[in-house]
Write a protein that holds these residues in place. Structure first.
Motif, PDB file in Angstrom:
ATOM      1  N   UNK A 169      51.951  26.830  25.957  1.00 18.57           N
ATOM      2  CA  UNK A 169      52.821  27.998  25.727  1.00 18.57           C
ATOM      3  C   UNK A 169      52.056  29.222  25.257  1.00 18.57           C
ATOM      4  N   UNK A 170      51.004  29.015  24.467  1.00 19.74           N
ATOM      5  CA  UNK A 170      50.203  30.141  23.982  1.00 19.74           C
ATOM      6  C   UNK A 170      49.510  30.852  25.139  1.00 19.74           C
ATOM      7  N   UNK A 171      48.892  30.077  26.003  1.00 16.06           N
ATOM      8  CA  UNK A 171      48.183  30.649  27.152  1.00 16.06           C
ATOM      9  C   UNK A 171      49.148  31.397  28.059  1.00 16.06           C
ATOM     10  N   UNK A 172      50.307  30.819  28.283  1.00 14.99           N
ATOM     11  CA  UNK A 172      51.294  31.476  29.139  1.00 14.99           C
ATOM     12  C   UNK A 172      51.769  32.785  28.520  1.00 14.99           C
ATOM     13  N   UNK A 173      52.047  32.768  27.223  1.00 17.22           N
ATOM     14  CA  UNK A 173      52.500  33.980  26.541  1.00 17.22           C
ATOM     15  C   UNK A 173      51.430  35.058  26.562  1.00 17.22           C
ATOM     16  N   UNK A 174      50.162  34.661  26.399  1.00 12.75           N
ATOM     17  CA  UNK A 174      49.076  35.638  26.345  1.00 12.75           C
ATOM     18  C   UNK A 174      48.735  36.225  27.709  1.00 12.75           C
ATOM     19  N   UNK A 175      49.195  35.592  28.774  1.00 17.86           N
ATOM     20  CA  UNK A 175      48.960  36.168  30.088  1.00 17.86           C
ATOM     21  C   UNK A 175      47.710  35.683  30.794  1.00 17.86           C
ATOM     22  N   UNK A 176      47.189  34.530  30.376  1.00 18.55           N
ATOM     23  CA  UNK A 176      46.105  33.898  31.133  1.00 18.55           C
ATOM     24  C   UNK A 176      46.731  32.972  32.170  1.00 18.55           C
ATOM     25  N   UNK A 177      46.085  32.810  33.310  1.00 22.73           N
ATOM     26  CA  UNK A 177      46.642  31.893  34.304  1.00 22.73           C
ATOM     27  C   UNK A 177      45.726  30.718  34.628  1.00 22.73           C
ATOM     28  N   UNK A 178      44.622  30.594  33.888  1.00 19.04           N
ATOM     29  CA  UNK A 178      43.770  29.408  33.960  1.00 19.04           C
ATOM     30  C   UNK A 178      43.275  29.063  32.563  1.00 19.04           C
ATOM     31  N   UNK A 179      43.121  27.764  32.326  1.00 22.78           N
ATOM     32  CA  UNK A 179      42.415  27.255  31.155  1.00 22.78           C
ATOM     33  C   UNK A 179      41.138  26.609  31.660  1.00 22.78           C
ATOM     34  N   UNK A 495      47.854  43.399  21.927  1.00 22.37           N
ATOM     35  CA  UNK A 495      47.173  44.218  22.926  1.00 22.37           C
ATOM     36  C   UNK A 495      46.656  43.355  24.074  1.00 22.37           C
ATOM     37  N   UNK A 496      45.990  42.253  23.746  1.00 27.18           N
ATOM     38  CA  UNK A 496      45.432  41.391  24.787  1.00 27.18           C
ATOM     39  C   UNK A 496      46.533  40.835  25.683  1.00 27.18           C
ATOM     40  N   UNK A 497      47.653  40.504  25.070  1.00 30.43           N
ATOM     41  CA  UNK A 497      48.795  40.008  25.838  1.00 30.43           C
ATOM     42  C   UNK A 497      49.267  41.057  26.850  1.00 30.43           C
ATOM     43  N   UNK A 498      49.406  42.298  26.402  1.00 32.89           N
ATOM     44  CA  UNK A 498      49.901  43.360  27.283  1.00 32.89           C
ATOM     45  C   UNK A 498      48.853  43.727  28.337  1.00 32.89           C
ATOM     46  N   UNK A 502      49.355  43.452  32.311  1.00 32.31           N
ATOM     47  CA  UNK A 502      49.094  44.576  33.215  1.00 32.31           C
ATOM     48  C   UNK A 502      48.216  44.111  34.374  1.00 32.31           C
ATOM     49  N   UNK A 503      47.164  43.364  34.069  1.00 30.93           N
ATOM     50  CA  UNK A 503      46.250  42.872  35.105  1.00 30.93           C
ATOM     51  C   UNK A 503      46.977  41.996  36.118  1.00 30.93           C
ATOM     52  N   UNK A 508      46.126  46.347  42.573  1.00 27.09           N
ATOM     53  CA  UNK A 508      44.892  47.094  42.817  1.00 27.09           C
ATOM     54  C   UNK A 508      43.704  46.520  42.052  1.00 27.09           C
ATOM     55  N   UNK A 509      43.967  45.714  41.033  1.00 27.08           N
ATOM     56  CA  UNK A 509      42.885  45.150  40.219  1.00 27.08           C
ATOM     57  C   UNK A 509      42.348  43.839  40.773  1.00 27.08           C
ATOM     58  N   UNK A 510      42.935  43.333  41.854  1.00 31.63           N
ATOM     59  CA  UNK A 510      42.432  42.059  42.382  1.00 31.63           C
ATOM     60  C   UNK A 510      42.599  41.856  43.888  1.00 31.63           C
ATOM     61  N   UNK A 511      43.354  42.686  44.573  1.00 32.05           N
ATOM     62  CA  UNK A 511      43.620  42.414  45.987  1.00 32.05           C
ATOM     63  C   UNK A 511      42.397  42.537  46.884  1.00 32.05           C
ATOM     64  N   UNK A 512      41.541  43.521  46.639  1.00 41.84           N
ATOM     65  CA  UNK A 512      40.448  43.840  47.559  1.00 41.84           C
ATOM     66  C   UNK A 512      39.065  43.647  46.938  1.00 41.84           C
TER      67      UNK A 512
END
Length: 632
Positions: A169-179, A495-498, A502-503, A508-512
């Motif tokens: 739950x912490x990782x999900x809340x913080x906005x990471x998508x891999x551990x 801040x890190x969560x937001x 955003x990322x 634009x930050x990952x498509x190309x």
């Protein structure tokens, strides 16, 4: 029996990919069959709880150096080892290299066990992952050492069950998508962080049981979180009761002493050209990916596997057959490793931790690469951290540290690592590397993380850095979660969560990222003011963001930058805002272009730029005139 004999021959020729099904301990009829590879042993006995650890169960040498015994004496849950009479006559208790479960420390006896046959419920994740293009989607990794993320109040370790309840739950809340875990393979000492492996098929027992790791991965997948693990196929623990000189002669290690000894880490190097070693390691990699449904492996210390002179001084190494410093066997093994895994599981990520630039690591093997999907960008990491530790007065003289990596960003497929290696051994925590007083340190840490998140490349951040832990990482203690009682730490975590949010939501930050048009430099020459500006571009023309990084504490009023189109632009993210721990409380800025050239761009905007801030701008609407593209 014929089938087993054939598979042992496949092992000896380097072609067995499920070695755990042949060697080790396996139930057969009413008893168990045990097999171990010890080609030059004089004799081998099976010893354990079931025979009071006495030499009553002599094993028979079958073929290709494999010893075997079938017995009804062992019971599930009992401990065992192999007593090996080595080539010189010395008798040594050895652990089973194929053990899938070990006793708790300090012992390392294997457990007589059968692996659980899990009914998995992560099909939706696996299906999406197989259809996904990893290069064109966001990857934001939270790097974790399993036994020091959190601990219980009495100091006891969190198990995988505890981590399943709290870490996911912490990782999900913080906005990471891999551990990404530091090695999960069995190791005898916490101080090695897992990088001195003794069990290449055994989960580190202090973390939990195989069933618990399966359940953890399944729970991650159900929350759309991938799971990676570090894996160490280059070197292994030198302990006498483990793999080292298993039968008294080089089995897993090189026969040449200078190649076998890994002085820097006090370990032994695998002979990666030996067929049996290839079967052993390829099977290990596939076992972790298939049995535990891991989404990829980060291969540790690749430089140690591809250079003969790694960690060697003059006169301490010999050239290859071409007169160079390449470890040809190691390079071919890595190609085979990636070819094998990508052939069976193309969706799995293969990541290299490698610090040189002499050998191409990522990309297709047919094009000269080693076949990895991604490589850690150690050059970017070293340059950037050196820059942020510098007094801002002198940053203008070293501004190239922030821009040089743009020159080689397309040479490999990169991950930008701010990893565990950078916050130990007196290097200080990421927050405490930042120059100046505490509030300015937090401001610069926000700036740094924004640079990482907007710079091309996938992302990795070590645990604790997301809330600005002051003390450097200590492997034998939990993170200093009490720091979140401090407002600045709490706001840093927010801040890190937001920022992560955003990322993940900004294409634009990952498509190309694998294309040149992903980045357009606006101004990389503003050394005197120490401000860097660039554009990140998505697939659609008007899916772009403008990144502005102020590396000094000086506020820049009416600061001008070039933009590619006419129209209105608006502040989308500002690291200096009060909600993040800064002091900026002004209204969100909206800017209208004026038709005035800025370098090779036809338009300019003006804005107020807070000190030590990172700002991200977006076009206010999607109706920017088609005719106002920048001239090429």
């Amino acid at each position: 029996m014929v089938k087993v004999k054939q598979r042992i021959e496949d092992f000896a020729s380097g072609h067995e990919l499920k070695l755990q099904e042949i060697l080790g301990c396996h139930r057969k009829d009413s008893g168990y069959v045990f097999r171990v590879w010890a080609p030059n042993a004089q004799a081998v006995w099976l010893v354990g709880d079931f025979n009071d650890w006495n030499k009553t169960l002599a094993m028979q040498l079958t073929s290709n150096g494999v010893w075997q015994i079938k017995t009804d004496l062992p019971q599930t849950g009992q401990l065992y080892k192999f007593l090996v009479k080595q080539a010189d006559g010395r008798e040594v208790m050895k652990m089973d290299p194929m053990a899938v479960e070990l006793e708790p420390r300090p012992g390392n006896a294997a457990v007589v066990t059968e692996l659980p046959n899990k009914s998995w419920h992560d099909g939706a994740w696996l299906g999406r992952n197989k259809r996904s293009n990893h290069f064109a989607r966001p990857i934001n990794i939270y790097e974790v050492h399993a036994s020091s993320w959190k601990r219980h109040e009495d100091g006891s370790l969190y198990t995988l069950r505890d981590l399943q309840r709290e870490l996911i739950p912490y990782v999900k809340k913080q906005g990471f998508n891999y551990i990404e875990f530091l090695p999960l393979t069995a190791h005898p000492l916490d101080a090695s962080w897992g990088y001195q492996t003794i069990g290449y098929y055994a989960l580190e027992r202090t973390y939990g049981t195989p069933q618990e790791l399966q359940d953890f991965v399944e729970a991650c997948h159900q929350e759309n979180i991938g799971v990676l693990s570090d894996w160490v196929p280059g070197h292994f623990c030198i302990n006498d009761d483990a793999l080292a000189y298993y039968d008294g002669t080089p089995c897993y290690e090189f026969s040449e002493k200078w190649r076998a000894e890994n002085k820097g880490w006090g370990a032994l190097n695998f002979d990666l050209g030996k067929p049996e070693v290839q079967s052993f390691l390829l099977s290990s990699a596939l076992f972790w990916l298939e049995f535990y449904h891991l989404d990829g492996l980060r291969v540790d210390a690749v430089s140690n596997m591809i250079y003969r002179d790694y960690d060697r001084g003059p006169g301490e190494w010999k050239p290859d057959k071409y007169g160079g410093n390449r470890n040809l066997e190691g390079m071919e093994f890595l190609r085979r490793l990636n070819r094998t895994i990508k052939g069976l599981h193309p969706e799995c990520l293969m990541i290299a931790e490698e610090s040189s630039a002499q050998v191409k690591i990522t990309g297709r093997i047919e094009d000269g690469g080693l076949g990895f999907d991604f490589k850690w960008n150690m050059g970017w990491m070293n340059d950037i951290l050196n820059f942020y530790q510098m007094d801002p007065l002198f940053r203008k003289y070293h501004f190239n540290l922030t821009t040089f990596s743009f020159m080689y960003r397309m040479s490999e497929n990169f991950i930008l690592p701010l990893s565990h290696d950078e916050v130990v051994h007196g290097k200080r925590s990421l927050m405490n590397k930042m120059f100046g007083p505490r509030d300015k340190q937090f401001a610069q840490l926000r700036n740094l993380l924004t640079l990482q998140m907007t710079y091309p490349g996938k992302k990795l951040l070590f645990m604790g850095s997301e809330f600005g832990q002051y003390l450097e990482w200590r492997y034998n203690e939990a993170l200093d979660w009490a720091e979140l009682n401090d407002e600045l730490n709490s706001k840093m975590q927010y801040f890190d969560q937001k920022l992560n949010e955003f990322y993940l939501n900004e294409p634009s930050l990952w498509q190309l990222e694998q294309k040149d048009e992903s980045v357009q430099i606006i101004d990389a020459d503003n050394k005197d003011e120490s401000v860097l500006t660039f554009i990140r571009q998505g697939k659609i023309r008007h899916d772009f963001v403008i990144v502005i990084l102020n590396f000094t504490p000086v506020e820049r009023k009416h600061f001008s930058i070039g933009v590619p189109y006419s129209g209105k632009y608006q502040e989308a993210f500002n690291t200096a805002r009060k909600e993040f721990g800064g002091t900026w409380d002004k209204d969100v800025q909206t800017m209208t272009t004026k038709q005035e050239k800025f370098k090779n761009l036809d338009y300019q905007i003006e804005l107020d730029l807070p000190g030590f801030s990172a700002m991200i701008l977006k076009p206010l609407d999607a109706h920017i005139k088609r005719g106002n593209r920048r001239k090429k």
